[in-house]
Motif scaffolding. Structure first.
Motif, PDB file in Angstrom:
ATOM      1  N   ASN A   1       0.857  -1.182   0.000  1.00  0.00           N
ATOM      2  CA  ASN A   1       0.000   0.000   0.000  1.00  0.00           C
ATOM      3  C   ASN A   1       0.894   1.233   0.000  1.00  0.00           C
ATOM      4  OD1 ASN A   1      -2.299   1.581   0.043  1.00  0.00           O
ATOM      5  ND2 ASN A   1      -2.554   1.449   2.238  1.00  0.00           N
ATOM      6  N   GLU A   2       1.457   1.509  -1.165  1.00  0.00           N
ATOM      7  CA  GLU A   2       2.366   2.644  -1.275  1.00  0.00           C
ATOM      8  C   GLU A   2       1.615   3.951  -1.047  1.00  0.00           C
ATOM      9  OE1 GLU A   2       5.483   2.289  -1.505  1.00  0.00           O
ATOM     10  OE2 GLU A   2       5.606   0.156  -2.002  1.00  0.00           O
ATOM     11  N   GLU A   3       2.382   4.966  -0.706  1.00  0.00           N
ATOM     12  CA  GLU A   3       1.761   6.246  -0.388  1.00  0.00           C
ATOM     13  C   GLU A   3       1.145   6.908  -1.612  1.00  0.00           C
ATOM     14  OE1 GLU A   3       3.213  10.314   1.788  1.00  0.00           O
ATOM     15  OE2 GLU A   3       4.221   8.442   2.318  1.00  0.00           O
ATOM     16  N   VAL A   4       1.798   6.800  -2.761  1.00  0.00           N
ATOM     17  CA  VAL A   4       1.291   7.376  -4.004  1.00  0.00           C
ATOM     18  C   VAL A   4       1.513   6.368  -5.121  1.00  0.00           C
ATOM     19  CG1 VAL A   4       1.652   9.779  -3.331  1.00  0.00           C
ATOM     20  CG2 VAL A   4       3.494   8.541  -4.445  1.00  0.00           C
TER      21      VAL A   4
ATOM     22  N   ILE B   1       0.454  21.045 -12.449  1.00  0.00           N
ATOM     23  CA  ILE B   1       1.002  19.725 -12.180  1.00  0.00           C
ATOM     24  C   ILE B   1      -0.107  18.692 -12.244  1.00  0.00           C
ATOM     25  CG2 ILE B   1       2.882  20.600 -10.743  1.00  0.00           C
ATOM     26  CD1 ILE B   1       1.280  19.818  -8.300  1.00  0.00           C
ATOM     27  N   SER B   2       0.289  17.457 -12.452  1.00  0.00           N
ATOM     28  CA  SER B   2      -0.654  16.340 -12.501  1.00  0.00           C
ATOM     29  C   SER B   2      -0.694  15.651 -11.147  1.00  0.00           C
ATOM     30  CB  SER B   2      -0.239  15.344 -13.589  1.00  0.00           C
ATOM     31  OG  SER B   2      -1.022  14.174 -13.526  1.00  0.00           O
ATOM     32  N   LEU B   3      -1.891  15.363 -10.678  1.00  0.00           N
ATOM     33  CA  LEU B   3      -2.095  14.645  -9.421  1.00  0.00           C
ATOM     34  C   LEU B   3      -2.477  13.197  -9.654  1.00  0.00           C
ATOM     35  CD1 LEU B   3      -4.040  17.291  -7.296  1.00  0.00           C
ATOM     36  CD2 LEU B   3      -1.584  16.860  -7.380  1.00  0.00           C
ATOM     37  N   GLU B   4      -2.133  12.660 -10.822  1.00  0.00           N
ATOM     38  CA  GLU B   4      -2.452  11.264 -11.113  1.00  0.00           C
ATOM     39  C   GLU B   4      -1.664  10.354 -10.175  1.00  0.00           C
ATOM     40  OE1 GLU B   4      -2.684   8.214 -14.947  1.00  0.00           O
ATOM     41  OE2 GLU B   4      -1.425  10.010 -15.015  1.00  0.00           O
ATOM     42  N   GLY B   5      -2.357   9.432  -9.547  1.00  0.00           N
ATOM     43  CA  GLY B   5      -1.727   8.517  -8.619  1.00  0.00           C
ATOM     44  C   GLY B   5      -1.592   9.045  -7.212  1.00  0.00           C
ATOM     45  N   GLN B   6      -2.126  10.233  -6.924  1.00  0.00           N
ATOM     46  CA  GLN B   6      -2.058  10.787  -5.582  1.00  0.00           C
ATOM     47  C   GLN B   6      -3.415  10.806  -4.889  1.00  0.00           C
ATOM     48  OE1 GLN B   6       0.004  14.514  -5.245  1.00  0.00           O
ATOM     49  NE2 GLN B   6       1.501  14.005  -6.835  1.00  0.00           N
ATOM     50  N   LEU B   7      -4.482  10.989  -5.663  1.00  0.00           N
ATOM     51  CA  LEU B   7      -5.833  11.062  -5.103  1.00  0.00           C
ATOM     52  C   LEU B   7      -6.691   9.958  -5.698  1.00  0.00           C
ATOM     53  CD1 LEU B   7      -6.454  14.914  -5.234  1.00  0.00           C
ATOM     54  CD2 LEU B   7      -5.722  13.566  -3.271  1.00  0.00           C
TER      55      LEU B   7
ATOM     56  N   PRO C   1      -7.015  10.354  -0.252  1.00  0.00           N
ATOM     57  CA  PRO C   1      -5.683   9.921  -0.688  1.00  0.00           C
ATOM     58  C   PRO C   1      -5.727   8.520  -1.278  1.00  0.00           C
ATOM     59  CG  PRO C   1      -5.570  10.927   1.487  1.00  0.00           C
ATOM     60  CD  PRO C   1      -7.023  10.783   1.162  1.00  0.00           C
ATOM     61  N   ILE C   2      -4.856   8.273  -2.243  1.00  0.00           N
ATOM     62  CA  ILE C   2      -4.895   7.004  -2.961  1.00  0.00           C
ATOM     63  C   ILE C   2      -4.581   5.834  -2.041  1.00  0.00           C
ATOM     64  CG2 ILE C   2      -2.476   7.104  -3.646  1.00  0.00           C
ATOM     65  CD1 ILE C   2      -5.431   5.913  -5.820  1.00  0.00           C
ATOM     66  N   SER C   3      -3.798   6.057  -0.996  1.00  0.00           N
ATOM     67  CA  SER C   3      -3.451   4.973  -0.077  1.00  0.00           C
ATOM     68  C   SER C   3      -4.605   4.579   0.832  1.00  0.00           C
ATOM     69  CB  SER C   3      -2.232   5.369   0.772  1.00  0.00           C
ATOM     70  OG  SER C   3      -2.511   6.542   1.529  1.00  0.00           O
ATOM     71  N   TRP C   4      -5.667   5.381   0.886  1.00  0.00           N
ATOM     72  CA  TRP C   4      -6.813   5.101   1.747  1.00  0.00           C
ATOM     73  C   TRP C   4      -7.996   4.517   0.981  1.00  0.00           C
ATOM     74  CZ3 TRP C   4      -7.540   5.837   7.083  1.00  0.00           C
ATOM     75  CH2 TRP C   4      -6.456   6.384   7.765  1.00  0.00           C
ATOM     76  N   VAL C   5      -7.872   4.285  -0.311  1.00  0.00           N
ATOM     77  CA  VAL C   5      -9.017   3.825  -1.098  1.00  0.00           C
ATOM     78  C   VAL C   5      -9.461   2.438  -0.642  1.00  0.00           C
ATOM     79  CG1 VAL C   5      -9.770   3.159  -3.407  1.00  0.00           C
ATOM     80  CG2 VAL C   5      -8.438   5.240  -3.090  1.00  0.00           C
ATOM     81  N   LYS C   6      -8.515   1.526  -0.481  1.00  0.00           N
ATOM     82  CA  LYS C   6      -8.869   0.170  -0.063  1.00  0.00           C
ATOM     83  C   LYS C   6      -9.464   0.160   1.346  1.00  0.00           C
ATOM     84  CE  LYS C   6      -5.767  -2.801  -1.039  1.00  0.00           C
ATOM     85  NZ  LYS C   6      -4.541  -3.639  -0.957  1.00  0.00           N
ATOM     86  N   THR C   7      -8.979   1.068   2.206  1.00  0.00           N
ATOM     87  CA  THR C   7      -9.487   1.138   3.572  1.00  0.00           C
ATOM     88  C   THR C   7     -10.951   1.536   3.598  1.00  0.00           C
ATOM     89  OG1 THR C   7      -7.277   1.746   4.319  1.00  0.00           O
ATOM     90  CG2 THR C   7      -9.089   2.170   5.828  1.00  0.00           C
TER      91      THR C   7
ATOM     92  N   TYR D   1      -0.027  10.511   5.705  1.00  0.00           N
ATOM     93  CA  TYR D   1       0.330   9.185   6.179  1.00  0.00           C
ATOM     94  C   TYR D   1      -0.657   8.142   5.675  1.00  0.00           C
ATOM     95  CZ  TYR D   1       3.704  11.195   9.437  1.00  0.00           C
ATOM     96  OH  TYR D   1       4.770  11.843   9.979  1.00  0.00           O
ATOM     97  N   PRO D   2      -0.187   6.958   5.305  1.00  0.00           N
ATOM     98  CA  PRO D   2      -1.105   5.870   4.912  1.00  0.00           C
ATOM     99  C   PRO D   2      -1.824   5.319   6.120  1.00  0.00           C
ATOM    100  CG  PRO D   2       1.161   5.086   4.937  1.00  0.00           C
ATOM    101  CD  PRO D   2       1.225   6.574   5.191  1.00  0.00           C
ATOM    102  N   PRO D   3      -2.856   4.504   5.914  1.00  0.00           N
ATOM    103  CA  PRO D   3      -3.602   3.947   7.057  1.00  0.00           C
ATOM    104  C   PRO D   3      -2.801   2.879   7.783  1.00  0.00           C
ATOM    105  CG  PRO D   3      -4.416   3.039   5.009  1.00  0.00           C
ATOM    106  CD  PRO D   3      -3.431   4.103   4.624  1.00  0.00           C
ATOM    107  N   VAL D   4      -3.281   2.538   8.970  1.00  0.00           N
ATOM    108  CA  VAL D   4      -2.653   1.498   9.768  1.00  0.00           C
ATOM    109  C   VAL D   4      -2.825   0.155   9.067  1.00  0.00           C
ATOM    110  CG1 VAL D   4      -2.600   0.428  12.054  1.00  0.00           C
ATOM    111  CG2 VAL D   4      -3.189   2.837  11.817  1.00  0.00           C
ATOM    112  N   GLU D   5      -1.805  -0.664   9.129  1.00  0.00           N
ATOM    113  CA  GLU D   5      -1.879  -1.970   8.506  1.00  0.00           C
ATOM    114  C   GLU D   5      -2.911  -2.851   9.206  1.00  0.00           C
ATOM    115  OE1 GLU D   5       1.917  -3.726   8.363  1.00  0.00           O
ATOM    116  OE2 GLU D   5       2.802  -2.195   7.069  1.00  0.00           O
ATOM    117  N   GLU D   6      -3.455  -3.768   8.421  1.00  0.00           N
ATOM    118  CA  GLU D   6      -4.487  -4.648   8.958  1.00  0.00           C
ATOM    119  C   GLU D   6      -3.941  -5.546  10.058  1.00  0.00           C
ATOM    120  OE1 GLU D   6      -8.443  -5.771   9.072  1.00  0.00           O
ATOM    121  OE2 GLU D   6      -7.530  -4.276   7.762  1.00  0.00           O
TER     122      GLU D   6
END
Length: 714
Positions: free
Chosen positions: A95-98, A289-295, A471-477, A407-412
């Motif tokens: 779960n990378e940050e971006v 700038i491009s925000l692809e892969g960040q949101l 944030p893209i790192s929170w989508v799965k959460t 910051y990314p979410p807490v790991e499962e």
């Protein structure tokens, strides 16, 4: 008077069990069971040969033999590459940050790729592996429509990306005026709300600075609010409208333009080119700038969309706005009524096209457990070194500051360890894994996430739609709780059905003037040809143009004019994608609309059907009939159906594009044939599927006359 005896302290339960003593105490029971089984089997404990299973799992001689052979040849590869299955599993688990996960050929994967790949038919499109639809032959639309009417559906549209413009307000307005054509339905009050940051706008993106501006795609754009008045500061009366009084053209502002993945590269180049032209002015500096892969972006649609979001989104207490040190985040036990009513359709502050900025607790933790664990974070160290602030610099920041890092979410695994510790502590048992929670983590994580909620609850639409930007790192959460609590996941095909049911255009299918439409139809045509070649020549379907030949429509003064209409069947008939819309004669209407029992059916001959569209030089063209019979049944085309009927819909409607001048002349001709009291805005047209010989009568409604936002897209 009875004397009180002192209470004896309760002895803790033993943590270890003596297996030998336990077995000795159960010895007589085992002997009794053995004697009973022995009597039933007559002392023969061997299993029957027909019930045996041959297996070598218990025998490791094969492995030993392979190991001895390897030693004999002295070929020991200690750095052997892991199997592809394990490598891919480890890669997708990250779960990378971006950024997105990328396959070997460069195709990007969504953060929910593993979840969708197990349940949907995936396909490469627009540079992504995207879920096309549920497995099967493309049916199931009736169930989807029922889920929208009585439930809620969710869709991961993180393939759409944003272009960020940063600079003075007057320069940003100059750039937007050259590349965006806003919706005519947006009033002056709404435009002020969009600039102030409390609402988002819809527009068509064009190539600016050219004499013949070419359409790129429909987009949505939003402004970051002024720092003096944040959107989520709802406890100040009418806080949503305080920003309208701010007027500072030299203030540094920020704009996001959301573009579909099918036209993102072309759209970004157009905005970047307009920014460079603006920077050529003296004293101007605008960053593009491009925000692809960040949101990421998750869409929630349906009658119960607001109820589902209430279960998932639990806002935390507002952070301190000053430069003070950040303290631990805690859930506000007395939340403002405005925050509790943001999902209420009758809330005046939260109207259609509103932008709501919030900081949300981790949706994997319920609101009750979130209070206990957050408060325990100030006293107990069992939560580990997890960081409560959502931004890397520790200040109070919302999603607009995502470029600085979130910051990314807490790991499962950490959450599971915490739940295990709580269960063990409830039974007063020592938890051996408690020390694992205090070990330093490889990267900082957060239990809160800044999000932007986009509301689209147009009064004329029968569907409630919300969009969650995060944030893209929170989508799965957020995705797993949404699906677990009643949301039904849909793919691109089901999303197209919903757009057709509501009567909204779907990009790129309903925008033939864009390059994304041409590329999309070329791929569809190639797939159609490949599937047809797999069949024997005797059973191959009639070859028809997958992309409607728009050049066969007669344009007055050699000018094309993007008019969208909605088609309703007059009596019966099903309109498919690519069906041709033709202009009827007045005699056709007299027979088709009569109430007599005589069924008049206008149709063309089979010979004309096969030669209606020809492809002499690699381009489809209309073949006008030369024989008298064909000329009598021929009706001139004025447009094509871009979105056909949805099976299972109670009120089926099809979307089509027609030439404006010919449509106006057709209405005038039909109006002159009836008295003024019987005139209606609807226009009668004929629709014929490309593989059918029969014309069907339909009623056409022009969308622009209904003053709806035609640039809204699903």
């Amino acid at each position: 008077m009875a004397t009180k005896h002192p209470q004896t302290p309760s002895t803790p339960l033993p943590r270890a069990i003596n297996v030998t003593r336990f077995a000795e105490s159960r010895g007589p029971e085992l002997e009794a069971l053995h004697s009973i089984v022995s009597e039933r089997l007559n002392g023969d404990f061997r299993s029957n040969r027909n019930k045996r299973r041959r297996t070598t799992g218990y025998d490791n001689r094969v492995g030993k033999k392979r190991f001895r052979k390897r030693d004999k040849n002295e070929v020991v590869d200690l750095k052997k590459k892991l199997p592809r299955r394990i490598r891919r599993k480890n890669e997708l688990r990250k779960n990378e940050e971006v950024g997105f996960g990328v396959s070997g050929d460069g195709t990007k994967r969504l953060r929910t790729h593993v979840w969708h790949a197990k349940r949907f038919r995936m396909s490469k499109i627009w540079g992504f592996y995207l879920p096309i639809g549920l497995h099967g032959s493309g049916r199931g639309s009736r169930s989807i429509m029922k889920s929208v009417r009585d439930g809620v559906v969710v869709h991961d549209s993180s393939y759409c990306a944003a272009v960020q413009l940063e600079g003075p307000e007057e320069n940003l307005l100059s750039i937007l005026s050259t590349v965006l054509v806003p919706s005519e339905a947006d009033s002056e009050i709404l435009s002020r709300k969009v600039i102030s940051g409390v609402a988002y706008g819809s527009a068509m993106l064009h190539h600016g600075g050219t004499t013949c501006s070419h359409t790129i795609a429909p987009v949505t754009y939003m402004w970051r609010p002024h720092e003096r008045s944040e959107i989520n500061d709802l406890d100040k009366g009418d806080g949503l409208h305080n920003t309208e009084t701010i007027d500072n053209s030299s203030a540094l502002r920020l704009v996001w333009i959301w573009i579909h993945a099918a036209a993102f590269k072309e759209g970004f180049d157009a905005v970047d080119c307009a920014s460079r032209r603006e920077n050529e002015k003296v004293g101007t500096h605008v960053n593009c700038i491009s925000l692809e892969g960040q949101l990421g972006k998750v869409e929630v649609m349906g009658s119960k969309a607001s109820q589902l979001l209430q279960k998932i989104l639990h806002p935390v207490k507002s952070f301190l706005q000053n430069n003070m040190d950040m303290k631990e985040c805690s859930v506000d036990e007395t939340q403002d009524e405005a925050q509790l009513n943001i999902f209420n359709s009758e809330n005046e502050d939260c109207t259609s096209s509103s932008v709501i900025s919030l900081v949300i607790n981790d949706p994997r933790i319920s609101i009750g457990k979130a209070e206990d664990q957050t408060s325990a974070g100030n006293q107990d160290s069992t939560l580990g070194p997890v960081s409560s602030p959502c931004s890397r610099n520790g200040e109070n920041m919302n999603l607009w500051h995502a470029a600085n890092g979130i910051y990314p979410p807490v790991e499962e695994s950490v959450l599971c360890a915490e739940k295990h510790h709580q269960r063990m502590a409830f039974y007063f048992l020592n938890d051996q894994s408690r020390n694992m929670l205090n070990e330093p983590s490889k990267e900082q994580c957060s239990r809160v996430c800044p999000v932007l909620l986009l509301k689209n609850n147009h009064p004329k639409n029968s569907i409630v739609r919300w969009s969650i930007i995060l944030p893209i790192s929170w989508v799965k959460t957020f995705w797993i709780p949404l699906v677990s609590l009643g949301g039904r996941a849909i793919g691109l095909r089901e999303k197209h059905w919903i757009a057709c049911e509501v009567g909204l255009p779907y990009f790129p299918s309903d925008f033939p003037g864009c390059n994304a439409y041409s590329c999309f139809m070329e791929n569809e045509a190639a797939d159609s040809v490949r599937s047809a070649e797999l069949r024997p020549p005797s059973v191959r379907p009639l070859c028809v143009p997958t992309s409607p030949p728009w050049d066969v429509v007669y344009y007055t003064f050699n000018k094309k004019k993007i008019v969208r209409i909605l088609l309703h069947a007059y009596k019966d008939g099903v309109f498919e994608d690519g069906a041709v819309v033709c202009a009827p004669h007045l005699s056709d209407l007299a027979f088709m609309t009569s109430r007599s029992d005589n069924k008049f059916e206008l149709q063309i001959s089979d010979t004309l059907l096969r030669s209606y569209f020809v492809q002499p030089s690699g381009k489809w063209d209309l073949q006008e009939p030369s024989d008298p019979v064909g000329t009598e049944s021929h009706r001139w085309p004025i447009g094509f159906v871009t979105t056909g009927f949805v099976h299972g819909s109670k009120k089926p409607v099809a979307g089509a594009l027609c030439e404006a001048v010919l449509l106006a002349r057709l209405r005038e001709e039909q109006w002159n044939a009836v008295p003024s009291k019987r005139r209606k805005k609807e226009i009668y047209v004929l629709v014929r599927n490309l593989r059918s010989m029969a014309y069907r009568l339909a009623r056409a409604e022009i969308v622009l006359e209904q003053q709806e936002q035609d640039v809204e897209y699903m």
